[in-house]
Design a protein around this motif. Structure first.
Motif, short mmCIF file in Angstrom:
data_model
loop_
_atom_site.label_atom_id
_atom_site.label_comp_id
_atom_site.label_asym_id
_atom_site.label_seq_id
_atom_site.Cartn_x
_atom_site.Cartn_y
_atom_site.Cartn_z
N ALA A 140 20.71 58.52 57.72
CA ALA A 140 22.02 59.09 58.04
C ALA A 140 22.72 59.55 56.76
CB ALA A 140 22.88 58.07 58.78
N TYR A 141 23.39 60.69 56.85
CA TYR A 141 24.17 61.23 55.74
C TYR A 141 25.56 61.60 56.25
CZ TYR A 141 19.65 61.81 53.42
OH TYR A 141 18.42 61.59 52.86
N ASP A 142 26.56 61.36 55.42
CA ASP A 142 27.88 61.91 55.65
C ASP A 142 28.01 63.16 54.78
OD1 ASP A 142 28.78 60.15 57.54
OD2 ASP A 142 29.91 58.89 56.15
N LEU A 143 28.06 64.29 55.44
CA LEU A 143 28.22 65.57 54.75
C LEU A 143 29.69 65.96 54.84
CD1 LEU A 143 26.96 68.06 53.37
CD2 LEU A 143 26.57 69.00 55.66
N GLN A 144 30.34 66.07 53.68
CA GLN A 144 31.79 66.30 53.66
C GLN A 144 32.12 67.58 52.91
OE1 GLN A 144 34.97 63.72 51.43
NE2 GLN A 144 34.76 62.89 53.51
N THR A 145 32.97 68.40 53.52
CA THR A 145 33.45 69.62 52.90
C THR A 145 34.97 69.55 52.81
OG1 THR A 145 31.64 70.92 53.85
CG2 THR A 145 33.53 72.14 53.00
N THR A 146 35.50 69.71 51.61
CA THR A 146 36.95 69.68 51.39
C THR A 146 37.40 71.00 50.78
OG1 THR A 146 36.99 67.29 51.06
CG2 THR A 146 38.86 68.54 50.21
N ILE A 147 38.40 71.63 51.41
CA ILE A 147 38.95 72.87 50.86
C ILE A 147 40.41 72.64 50.48
CG2 ILE A 147 37.35 74.30 52.18
CD1 ILE A 147 40.85 74.64 53.22
N THR A 148 40.83 73.27 49.39
CA THR A 148 42.21 73.22 48.94
C THR A 148 42.62 74.63 48.55
OG1 THR A 148 41.87 70.97 48.08
CG2 THR A 148 43.86 72.13 47.37
N LEU A 149 43.40 75.28 49.39
CA LEU A 149 43.76 76.67 49.15
C LEU A 149 45.02 76.78 48.31
CD1 LEU A 149 43.26 78.15 52.74
CD2 LEU A 149 41.59 78.04 50.89
N ALA A 150 45.17 77.92 47.66
CA ALA A 150 46.42 78.22 46.97
C ALA A 150 47.48 78.54 48.02
CB ALA A 150 46.23 79.40 46.03
N LYS A 151 48.73 78.30 47.70
CA LYS A 151 49.82 78.61 48.61
C LYS A 151 50.11 80.10 48.54
CE LYS A 151 54.59 77.28 49.72
NZ LYS A 151 55.76 76.46 49.31
N ASN A 152 49.44 80.86 49.42
CA ASN A 152 49.54 82.32 49.32
C ASN A 152 49.69 82.98 50.69
OD1 ASN A 152 47.00 81.79 50.27
ND2 ASN A 152 45.91 82.63 48.50
N GLY A 153 50.40 82.36 51.58
CA GLY A 153 50.66 82.97 52.88
C GLY A 153 49.76 82.41 53.96
N LYS B 208 34.82 77.37 43.05
CA LYS B 208 35.95 76.94 42.22
C LYS B 208 37.22 77.72 42.54
CE LYS B 208 37.26 76.04 37.42
NZ LYS B 208 36.82 76.09 36.00
N SER B 209 37.10 79.03 42.75
CA SER B 209 38.29 79.83 43.03
C SER B 209 38.66 79.77 44.50
CB SER B 209 38.06 81.28 42.60
OG SER B 209 37.07 81.90 43.40
N PHE B 210 37.73 79.42 45.36
CA PHE B 210 37.99 79.39 46.81
C PHE B 210 39.17 78.50 47.18
CE2 PHE B 210 36.00 80.21 51.07
CZ PHE B 210 36.77 79.34 51.81
N ALA B 211 39.30 77.18 46.92
CA ALA B 211 38.37 76.29 46.26
C ALA B 211 37.86 75.26 47.28
CB ALA B 211 39.09 75.56 45.14
N TYR B 212 36.56 74.93 47.15
CA TYR B 212 36.01 73.90 48.03
C TYR B 212 34.97 73.08 47.31
CZ TYR B 212 31.92 76.99 48.67
OH TYR B 212 30.80 77.80 48.48
N GLU B 213 34.71 71.90 47.85
CA GLU B 213 33.68 71.01 47.32
C GLU B 213 32.94 70.38 48.49
OE1 GLU B 213 33.72 68.04 43.72
OE2 GLU B 213 34.38 66.95 45.50
N MET B 214 31.62 70.24 48.34
CA MET B 214 30.79 69.61 49.35
C MET B 214 30.07 68.43 48.74
SD MET B 214 29.16 73.00 51.20
CE MET B 214 28.30 72.03 52.43
N THR B 215 30.05 67.32 49.46
CA THR B 215 29.32 66.13 49.00
C THR B 215 28.45 65.60 50.14
OG1 THR B 215 31.12 64.64 49.66
CG2 THR B 215 31.14 65.47 47.39
#
Length: 367
Positions: free
Chosen positions: A44-57, A356-363
């Motif tokens: 079993a794996y926990d696949l996690q995607t986290t996104i953090t957007l700029a405040k741009n509308g 990096k510019s999106f920005a997202y990370e997957m673990t």
């Protein structure tokens, strides 16, 4: 292509089709062991995607969700958190591909979203000596015989498929010939961004038979389809190291942001969907060592070349098999495939290949 060249490619392909049945002791070894995926136990794996957007509308994001339930992968559950105004997991009615679709209001401070999918995987192995009664939805098989925006089946694709498979009679012979031709003639282009565009016509022409997995396995799928055999790409991400010491065949860090990889499947009578991955053979040839290995019979490459026609390790999670996918809430443009997070802001489409510019990370974490 000369008659002798076609005959050599076909013979090589037929030989490759027999390699998965060779006794393990006869296969070349690497790092003290043979590359030979086994079914094994579920992990079993926990696949996690986290996104953090700029405040741009007002913004939207679409995150791929593992959608494949098979004898080698099963989903346990999906959950998400964040400050989106709306968020839901939706299913594409045409392909069954799942995605998390979220909308953020214009005034949202630090738009964030985290998707966690728990998935169980195990190795996949084909026993070429056994056949059984297997069936599939005719619509699924028809889709696996149909061209797409990035996989036209006419023109140069049809011509090349006919050349490669000339003399092949059975579907299995055709698949083996195409697989051998890809390994012998194509190459991994290290300068291509991400997994490539998947435009197989360009791979055959302007790209000079070079590319990444979406290009190379995509070309394999297109040539097999053009030969009259159902085939499809399977889009996903690597989640763990290879158990056999090959750095290029696994994720070597819990951070898997850039570990996307697509594989391929072909439908063979008596066997059903069969695993294929000539692109990873070419990856080992190009990048496993400092020296570019150009001979697939090299002891480092040969066992991988043999095994990846019918087998693969369970260190990879599949998202979907969709092509020309329409994203809900986004008009007009379709995606050739969904393997990376997608984002849309008032300034335009976010670059999914620039995490990096999106920005997202997957673990990915083994549970």
């Amino acid at each position: 292509m000369s008659r002798s060249t076609r005959r050599s490619i076909l013979k090589a392909g037929l030989a490759a089709g027999l390699l998965p049945m060779m006794p393990l002791a006869l296969r070349p070894a690497f790092a003290g062991q043979t590359y030979a995926p086994q079914v094994g136990e579920w992990t079993a794996y926990d696949l996690q995607t986290t996104i953090t957007l700029a405040k741009n509308g007002p913004s939207q994001v679409w995150l791929p969700v593992p959608s494949v339930q098979t004898e080698w992968q099963r989903s346990v559950g999906d959950s998400f958190t964040g400050n989106a105004a709306q968020a839901e997991i939706v299913t594409d009615p045409a392909s069954g591909a799942k995605m998390l679709h979220a909308r953020f209001d214009a005034g949202t401070d630090s738009p964030t979203l985290t998707l966690t999918s728990r998935v169980e995987t195990r190795g996949r192995v084909t026993d070429w000596s056994k056949t059984a009664r297997v069936s599939e939805d005719p619509a699924v098989l028809q889709a696996a015989l149909t061209g797409s925006s990035h996989k036209p089946l006419d023109g140069i694709v049809a011509e090349k498929a006919a050349q490669i498979t000339k003399g092949a009679v059975t579907d299995r012979e055709k698949v083996a010939a195409v697989y051998a031709w890809i390994v012998a003639n194509c190459h991994r282009d290290m300068d291509v961004a991400g997994c490539g565009s998947g435009d197989i016509q360009a791979t055959l022409t302007t790209a000079g038979l070079g590319g990444k997995c979406a290009d190379l396995n995509g070309l394999f799928v297109g040539l097999v389809r053009a030969s009259g055999v159902p085939a499809r790409d399977v889009y996903g991400v690597r989640v763990a190291p290879s158990a056999f010491g090959y750095k290029q065949l696994g994720a070597n860090s819990p951070t898997v942001t850039g570990a996307q990889h697509c594989r391929a499947e072909v439908w063979l009578s008596g066997l059903g969907w069969v695993a294929m991955d000539p692109a990873d053979v070419l990856k080992v040839m190009r990048a496993e060592t400092e020296t570019w290995i150009k001979n697939p019979a090299d002891p480092l490459v040969a066992p991988v070349n043999a095994a990846l026609q019918g087998n693969w390790e369970g260190n990879w999670v599949a998202f979907n098999t969709a092509s020309d996918l329409a994203l809900p809430g986004r008009d007009g443009e379709t995606l050739p495939f969904l393997m990376y997070p997608q984002g849309l802001t008032p300034q335009g489409k976010l670059d999914e290949l620039d995490a990096k510019s999106f920005a997202y990370e997957m673990t990915a974490t083994a549970v």
